[in-house]
Every structure is written in structure tokens, then in C-alpha cells.
Design a protein around this motif. Structure first.
Motif, PDB file in Angstrom:
ATOM      1  N   SER A 170     -67.083  24.898  61.720  1.00  0.00           N
ATOM      2  CA  SER A 170     -67.064  23.807  62.683  1.00  0.00           C
ATOM      3  C   SER A 170     -65.826  22.933  62.574  1.00  0.00           C
ATOM      4  CB  SER A 170     -68.310  22.931  62.499  1.00  0.00           C
ATOM      5  OG  SER A 170     -68.317  22.344  61.200  1.00  0.00           O
ATOM      6  N   SER A 171     -64.941  23.222  61.624  1.00  0.00           N
ATOM      7  CA  SER A 171     -63.772  22.384  61.382  1.00  0.00           C
ATOM      8  C   SER A 171     -62.489  23.154  61.670  1.00  0.00           C
ATOM      9  CB  SER A 171     -63.763  21.898  59.929  1.00  0.00           C
ATOM     10  OG  SER A 171     -62.553  21.221  59.633  1.00  0.00           O
ATOM     11  N   ASN A 172     -61.461  22.422  62.115  1.00  0.00           N
ATOM     12  CA  ASN A 172     -60.135  23.015  62.288  1.00  0.00           C
ATOM     13  C   ASN A 172     -59.303  22.927  61.014  1.00  0.00           C
ATOM     14  OD1 ASN A 172     -60.293  23.756  65.079  1.00  0.00           O
ATOM     15  ND2 ASN A 172     -60.119  21.587  65.611  1.00  0.00           N
ATOM     16  N   ASN A 173     -59.817  22.233  60.008  1.00  0.00           N
ATOM     17  CA  ASN A 173     -59.052  22.032  58.778  1.00  0.00           C
ATOM     18  C   ASN A 173     -59.035  23.289  57.917  1.00  0.00           C
ATOM     19  OD1 ASN A 173     -58.898  19.484  59.773  1.00  0.00           O
ATOM     20  ND2 ASN A 173     -59.759  18.455  57.983  1.00  0.00           N
ATOM     21  N   GLN A 174     -57.897  23.491  57.249  1.00  0.00           N
ATOM     22  CA  GLN A 174     -57.734  24.656  56.392  1.00  0.00           C
ATOM     23  C   GLN A 174     -57.130  24.258  55.050  1.00  0.00           C
ATOM     24  OE1 GLN A 174     -55.920  28.155  58.276  1.00  0.00           O
ATOM     25  NE2 GLN A 174     -56.040  27.088  60.233  1.00  0.00           N
ATOM     26  N   ASN A 175     -57.428  25.071  54.038  1.00  0.00           N
ATOM     27  CA  ASN A 175     -56.764  24.974  52.745  1.00  0.00           C
ATOM     28  C   ASN A 175     -55.732  26.089  52.658  1.00  0.00           C
ATOM     29  OD1 ASN A 175     -58.607  22.933  52.042  1.00  0.00           O
ATOM     30  ND2 ASN A 175     -60.078  24.439  51.280  1.00  0.00           N
ATOM     31  N   ILE A 176     -54.647  25.854  51.942  1.00  0.00           N
ATOM     32  CA  ILE A 176     -53.619  26.881  51.728  1.00  0.00           C
ATOM     33  C   ILE A 176     -53.655  27.306  50.266  1.00  0.00           C
ATOM     34  CG2 ILE A 176     -51.160  27.416  51.765  1.00  0.00           C
ATOM     35  CD1 ILE A 176     -50.812  25.528  54.045  1.00  0.00           C
ATOM     36  N   TRP A 177     -53.718  28.614  50.052  1.00  0.00           N
ATOM     37  CA  TRP A 177     -53.765  29.197  48.716  1.00  0.00           C
ATOM     38  C   TRP A 177     -52.625  30.202  48.551  1.00  0.00           C
ATOM     39  CZ3 TRP A 177     -57.779  28.335  45.054  1.00  0.00           C
ATOM     40  CH2 TRP A 177     -58.854  27.555  45.517  1.00  0.00           C
ATOM     41  N   ILE A 178     -52.283  30.483  47.309  1.00  0.00           N
ATOM     42  CA  ILE A 178     -51.346  31.557  46.984  1.00  0.00           C
ATOM     43  C   ILE A 178     -51.965  32.411  45.886  1.00  0.00           C
ATOM     44  CG2 ILE A 178     -50.055  30.136  45.308  1.00  0.00           C
ATOM     45  CD1 ILE A 178     -47.522  31.679  46.213  1.00  0.00           C
ATOM     46  N   MET A 179     -51.823  33.721  45.990  1.00  0.00           N
ATOM     47  CA  MET A 179     -52.378  34.630  44.987  1.00  0.00           C
ATOM     48  C   MET A 179     -51.485  35.854  44.860  1.00  0.00           C
ATOM     49  SD  MET A 179     -55.619  36.333  47.024  1.00  0.00           S
ATOM     50  CE  MET A 179     -55.414  37.159  48.616  1.00  0.00           C
ATOM     51  N   SER A 205     -55.545  33.142  42.031  1.00  0.00           N
ATOM     52  CA  SER A 205     -55.504  32.298  43.230  1.00  0.00           C
ATOM     53  C   SER A 205     -55.259  30.845  42.841  1.00  0.00           C
ATOM     54  CB  SER A 205     -56.823  32.398  43.995  1.00  0.00           C
ATOM     55  OG  SER A 205     -57.018  33.687  44.495  1.00  0.00           O
ATOM     56  N   THR A 206     -54.342  30.203  43.538  1.00  0.00           N
ATOM     57  CA  THR A 206     -53.995  28.807  43.276  1.00  0.00           C
ATOM     58  C   THR A 206     -53.875  28.071  44.595  1.00  0.00           C
ATOM     59  OG1 THR A 206     -52.743  29.491  41.317  1.00  0.00           O
ATOM     60  CG2 THR A 206     -52.347  27.270  42.149  1.00  0.00           C
ATOM     61  N   GLN A 207     -54.460  26.892  44.645  1.00  0.00           N
ATOM     62  CA  GLN A 207     -54.430  26.123  45.880  1.00  0.00           C
ATOM     63  C   GLN A 207     -53.168  25.273  45.950  1.00  0.00           C
ATOM     64  OE1 GLN A 207     -57.532  23.138  46.548  1.00  0.00           O
ATOM     65  NE2 GLN A 207     -57.871  24.030  48.566  1.00  0.00           N
ATOM     66  N   LEU A 208     -52.497  25.345  47.114  1.00  0.00           N
ATOM     67  CA  LEU A 208     -51.293  24.548  47.351  1.00  0.00           C
ATOM     68  C   LEU A 208     -51.585  23.278  48.128  1.00  0.00           C
ATOM     69  CD1 LEU A 208     -48.608  27.221  48.335  1.00  0.00           C
ATOM     70  CD2 LEU A 208     -48.938  26.119  46.121  1.00  0.00           C
ATOM     71  N   ALA A 209     -52.490  23.339  49.090  1.00  0.00           N
ATOM     72  CA  ALA A 209     -52.771  22.173  49.927  1.00  0.00           C
ATOM     73  C   ALA A 209     -54.147  22.314  50.540  1.00  0.00           C
ATOM     74  CB  ALA A 209     -51.714  22.039  51.020  1.00  0.00           C
ATOM     75  N   SER A 210     -54.701  21.191  51.005  1.00  0.00           N
ATOM     76  CA  SER A 210     -56.044  21.242  51.585  1.00  0.00           C
ATOM     77  C   SER A 210     -56.145  20.327  52.797  1.00  0.00           C
ATOM     78  CB  SER A 210     -57.094  20.833  50.548  1.00  0.00           C
ATOM     79  OG  SER A 210     -57.042  19.444  50.311  1.00  0.00           O
ATOM     80  N   ASN A 211     -57.201  20.588  53.596  1.00  0.00           N
ATOM     81  CA  ASN A 211     -57.546  19.760  54.749  1.00  0.00           C
ATOM     82  C   ASN A 211     -56.387  19.550  55.716  1.00  0.00           C
ATOM     83  OD1 ASN A 211     -60.216  19.466  54.224  1.00  0.00           O
ATOM     84  ND2 ASN A 211     -60.124  17.313  53.654  1.00  0.00           N
ATOM     85  N   LEU A 212     -55.736  20.632  56.056  1.00  0.00           N
ATOM     86  CA  LEU A 212     -54.636  20.566  57.019  1.00  0.00           C
ATOM     87  C   LEU A 212     -55.057  21.235  58.322  1.00  0.00           C
ATOM     88  CD1 LEU A 212     -51.640  21.535  54.725  1.00  0.00           C
ATOM     89  CD2 LEU A 212     -52.239  19.260  55.519  1.00  0.00           C
ATOM     90  N   ARG A 213     -54.754  20.600  59.418  1.00  0.00           N
ATOM     91  CA  ARG A 213     -55.019  21.200  60.729  1.00  0.00           C
ATOM     92  C   ARG A 213     -53.814  22.073  61.094  1.00  0.00           C
ATOM     93  NH1 ARG A 213     -56.464  15.669  61.535  1.00  0.00           N
ATOM     94  NH2 ARG A 213     -58.721  15.382  61.591  1.00  0.00           N
ATOM     95  N   ILE A 214     -53.802  23.272  60.587  1.00  0.00           N
ATOM     96  CA  ILE A 214     -52.643  24.145  60.744  1.00  0.00           C
ATOM     97  C   ILE A 214     -52.575  24.679  62.172  1.00  0.00           C
ATOM     98  CG2 ILE A 214     -51.519  26.245  59.928  1.00  0.00           C
ATOM     99  CD1 ILE A 214     -52.806  25.744  57.226  1.00  0.00           C
ATOM    100  N   ALA A 215     -51.417  24.558  62.783  1.00  0.00           N
ATOM    101  CA  ALA A 215     -51.200  25.012  64.154  1.00  0.00           C
ATOM    102  C   ALA A 215     -50.549  26.385  64.140  1.00  0.00           C
ATOM    103  CB  ALA A 215     -50.309  24.016  64.901  1.00  0.00           C
ATOM    104  N   GLY A 216     -50.945  27.209  65.087  1.00  0.00           N
ATOM    105  CA  GLY A 216     -50.371  28.547  65.145  1.00  0.00           C
ATOM    106  C   GLY A 216     -50.891  29.407  64.007  1.00  0.00           C
ATOM    107  N   ASP A 217     -50.187  30.466  63.705  1.00  0.00           N
ATOM    108  CA  ASP A 217     -50.628  31.377  62.651  1.00  0.00           C
ATOM    109  C   ASP A 217     -49.461  31.822  61.779  1.00  0.00           C
ATOM    110  OD1 ASP A 217     -49.262  32.919  64.428  1.00  0.00           O
ATOM    111  OD2 ASP A 217     -50.830  34.414  64.737  1.00  0.00           O
ATOM    112  N   ARG A 218     -48.490  30.928  61.603  1.00  0.00           N
ATOM    113  CA  ARG A 218     -47.314  31.315  60.813  1.00  0.00           C
ATOM    114  C   ARG A 218     -47.080  30.360  59.654  1.00  0.00           C
ATOM    115  NH1 ARG A 218     -42.501  33.814  64.629  1.00  0.00           N
ATOM    116  NH2 ARG A 218     -43.831  35.296  65.734  1.00  0.00           N
ATOM    117  N   ILE A 219     -46.790  30.956  58.516  1.00  0.00           N
ATOM    118  CA  ILE A 219     -46.252  30.237  57.372  1.00  0.00           C
ATOM    119  C   ILE A 219     -44.888  30.853  57.093  1.00  0.00           C
ATOM    120  CG2 ILE A 219     -46.523  29.690  54.932  1.00  0.00           C
ATOM    121  CD1 ILE A 219     -49.504  29.784  55.287  1.00  0.00           C
ATOM    122  N   ILE A 220     -43.857  30.023  57.119  1.00  0.00           N
ATOM    123  CA  ILE A 220     -42.479  30.502  56.998  1.00  0.00           C
ATOM    124  C   ILE A 220     -41.985  30.249  55.578  1.00  0.00           C
ATOM    125  CG2 ILE A 220     -40.145  30.336  57.943  1.00  0.00           C
ATOM    126  CD1 ILE A 220     -42.326  31.306  59.911  1.00  0.00           C
TER     127      ILE A 220
END
Length: 394
Positions: A327-336, A343-358
Motif C-alpha cells: 500500500s506504500s510507494n516508499n522503498q528501501n535500498i539494499w546492496i548484496m 545484504s546491507t541496507q543503504l537507505a530507507s523510506n524513499l519514494r523512488i521514481a522510475g526504475d533506474r539506479i545509476i
């Protein structure tokens, strides 16, 4: 080579018949609770499941520039993004706002408009060798919705002074194309065709395209090409379920048979370093991030609410987004690691737009866009580019 292709076909048949994955991840990342929103100090989390490795956040910029980020130059100095601009017809500026291509010099804070058009320009990539950009362009109707069959694949030089149509005027291309290497770009269309364009023909009067006709008329959404094995992988819309299904096709002939790999797939990425394809399959209860190599060893590297994923430039790690809840648009970012460990978390509760991480290949740094409404009364979205720099501590 013929033996390898035969092995792939045989193993694909076994897997598609319902073979259990060979490896199932036995530890899932711990989702850290953070409901503080988008403030710098509260958004970032530094935590690791492995005590011998820790990701340290070096810096964050949560308002680098407005726009939807698409790519970064090879020297790591310039971002390619879509930013809103008013179109101009003749000498009259229209009231319409369109997403046109811009570049942004990170060091000098300089935003430069490349193209000015009353068409939407999206999913752009730098053509580093030929000093240009490749992008998808489409028309909108008066209500702001994309007009079907209006998608075209174009090239422009870095100044926007020269443009070329990479696709033909009688086809609507897939929204997601791929750069195979510095000389080849691959795209699909709504006619059930896959086309490979030679970028060196940009300097010539006509563009050289090689066309592969699928034996099924599939509406292709995204396509990529594993050149060493002469295999195209693509997502296509299933007309019955309205989901995306993942296929592969051997491009040995101009008439090719699409082979189903998995139903209901949201995205995929090819790893040439690991000779594998990574894809996200949606299930009834959860998603599975599955890695399949060219011998069709099938491995589940992650299971959970994954939303997007990318290999790091060296393809040894995967950065992925994880939805907090449906139900939420918020996402956490992880790296593994690419095998799903550490797995390690880099950031949390971000409303990420699009589908790209550069990724900035010069250092451990990522760029992505977040969105927010202009106001509670408005449906207009604003996009801001975030930058996170991190390092590893062992």
C-alpha cells in the motif's frame, strides 16, 4: 558452440517443466523500521547482516537537481536526465510541459537542455563512442496519456543539433531498448520483431538495421542481447493475463522462435561477467529474484518484495529496491553480493521514481530520483535526484 546451445535448450525444457531451483537463499535481509520520511539524517541507515563487512555512508545529497535520472557519462562528471520544459512552436511558447533531455554537470552545477520538443523523451542512454544519446520519444494526448503506437527510437548528438531516427516510421518500438556494446543497440516493437542497429551507420545517410521476426506476434516491452551466445532475452505482454512474460530467442536466423522462460516477470538484467540472466518473478505470496546461467543452473538469490534491481559496474554486487508494503510507494535500498549473500541496507523510506539506479563507475556512488507531490491538492509530481556515496569497511 553448438553443444552449448543444445545444452541450453535441453536445460530450458527441464526447468520450464517445473524443476525446483537448485539454490534457495536461507537468510533474508532484515528490514529496519524507519518511518521518518525523507529527511537526510533519518533516511539513511547503516547496517549489515555480516559483522566482517560494513557499508559506511560517506555523504548524501538529497537535492542534487530536479529531474528523472537516466544515465551517467563514462568519466562520471555528467548526468543525463529528463526535466520538464515548455515546448516552443515557431516563436510561440506553448502551455504544455514536456519531459525533455537535459545534461547536468555534477561538479559545476550546470544544467543544459539538449532537446526542446512537444514530445516526451524517456529512457535515454549515452552513446559514448559516437558522442551522442539514444532515447525513446512518444506523443501524448490532450489528457496527458501516452498515445499508443507513437513510440520511436532516436539518436541525437550531445549538443542536440543533429538527430537520427533509429527506428522506422511504421513501427512503435519497445519502451526499453539496450546498448549491447559501443556499436550495437537492440530494440523490439509491437509487431513481434527484434531489431539490431549498427551505430556506426549514424554517420551515413541510411541506418543499418537487421530484423528478426518472431514466429509469434508478441508486443515486446524490453529486450537485451547476449552477443557471445547469440541470444536475445525480452519481456513481452501476455494478452490474456496482461502480465509481462520473459522469453529468449536464438538469433541464428531471421525467423526466430520465442521460448518462454518464466511467466509474470517484472524485469531482467544480463550479466556477462557471470554469464547469467537475473530476473524478478512475481508469485502469489512473494517475489523471487532468480539467476539463470547459460547452462541453465537456476538459483533463487532473493525472496521478498523486490521492486527493482541492478548489477554494480563490476557485476559482483546487486543493488535493489524493496517495497515496504503493497500500500506504500516508499522503498528501501539494499546492496548484496551477486549470489544473494551479505545484504546491507543503504537507505530507507524513499519514494523512488522510475526504475533506474545509476552507478558512478569511478567510485562507490549511486544516483536515483525520488518523487513527491507539489501539494496535497495537486496531482503534479516533482522529481529530485539523490546521490549517495558509500564505502566498505572490513
Amino acid at each position: 558452440m553448438h553443444k552449448i546451445k543444445l545444452i541450453i535448450i535441453v536445460l530450458l525444457s527441464i526447468i520450464l517443466a517445473g524443476c525446483t531451483p537448485l539454490f534457495l537463499r536461507d537468510s533474508e535481509p532484515k528490514i529496519l523500521n524507519n518511518a521518518t520520511g525523507l529527511t537526510d539524517s533519518e533516511t539513511l541507515l547503516q547496517s549489515s547482516l555480516e559483522s566482517n563487512q560494513e557499508v559506511l555512508i560517506k555523504s548524501i545529497n538529497s537535492n542534487l537537481i530536479d529531474g528523472l535520472v537516466y544515465d551517467i557519462s563514462s568519466d562520471g562528471k555528467t548526468l543525463l536526465l529528463g526535466s520538464p520544459s515548455s515546448s516552443i512552436s515557431g516563436n510561440i511558447e506553448s502551455a504544455g510541459i514536456y519531459s525533455n533531455l537535459h545534461t547536468y554537470n555534477i561538479k559545476n552545477n550546470q544544467l543544459k537542455q539538449v532537446l526542446l520538443s512537444s514530445k516526451e523523451q524517456v529512457n535515454a542512454l549515452f552513446d559514448k563512442k559516437h558522442k551522442g544519446m539514444i532515447y525513446v520519444e512518444y506523443n501524448r494526448d490532450p489528457d496527458g496519456k501516452a498515445i499508443e503506437d507513437s513510440y520511436r527510437l532516436n539518436w541525437t548528438n550531445n549538443e542536440g543539433s543533429q538527430t537520427k531516427n533509429l527506428s522506422t516510421s511504421d513501427e512503435s518500438v519497445s519502451p526499453k531498448f539496450s546498448m549491447v556494446n559501443n556499436e550495437l543497440v537492440i530494440y523490439g516493437n509491437t509487431k513481434g520483431q527484434i531489431k539490431i542497429v549498427e551505430l556506426r551507420s549514424i554517420s551515413r545517410q541510411s541506418i543499418y538495421r537487421k530484423t528478426y521476426n518472431l514466429t509469434e506476434n508478441l508486443n515486446i516491452y524490453k529486450v537485451d542481447y547476449y552477443e557471445d551466445y547469440n541470444l536475445a532475452f525480452f519481456l513481452a505482454l501476455n494478452p490474456k493475463t496482461k502480465d509481462m512474460d520473459l522469453y529468449y530467442a536464438n538469433l541464428a536466423q531471421t525467423e526466430v522462435v520465442p521460448r518462454l522462460i518464466h511467466k509474470n516477470v517484472t524485469d531482467f538484467n544480463i550479466s556477462t561477467e557471470n554469464a547469467s540472466v537475473l530476473y524478478n518473478a512475481k508469485g502469489e505470496k512473494s517475489n523471487q529474484l532468480i539467476s539463470v546461467d547459460m547452462y541453465y543452473n537456476n538459483t533463487v538469490v532473493y525472496e521478498g518484495p523486490i521492486s527493482m534491481f541492478y548489477f554494480t559496474p563490476d557485476e559482483n554486487k546487486i543493488i535493489y529496491g524493496e517495497k515496504i508494503d503493497d500500500s506504500s510507494n516508499n522503498q528501501n535500498i539494499w546492496i548484496m553480493n551477486s549470489d544473494g549473500t551479505q545484504s546491507t541496507q543503504l537507505a530507507s523510506n524513499l519514494r523512488i521514481a522510475g526504475d533506474r539506479i545509476i552507478f558512478n563507475s569511478n567510485n562507490d556512488s549511486i544516483f536515483f530520483s525520488v518523487f513527491q507531490l507539489e501539494s496535497k491538492e495537486s496531482n503534479t509530481l516533482n522529481y529530485k535526484v539523490y546521490n549517495i556515496e558509500y564505502s566498505y569497511k572490513y
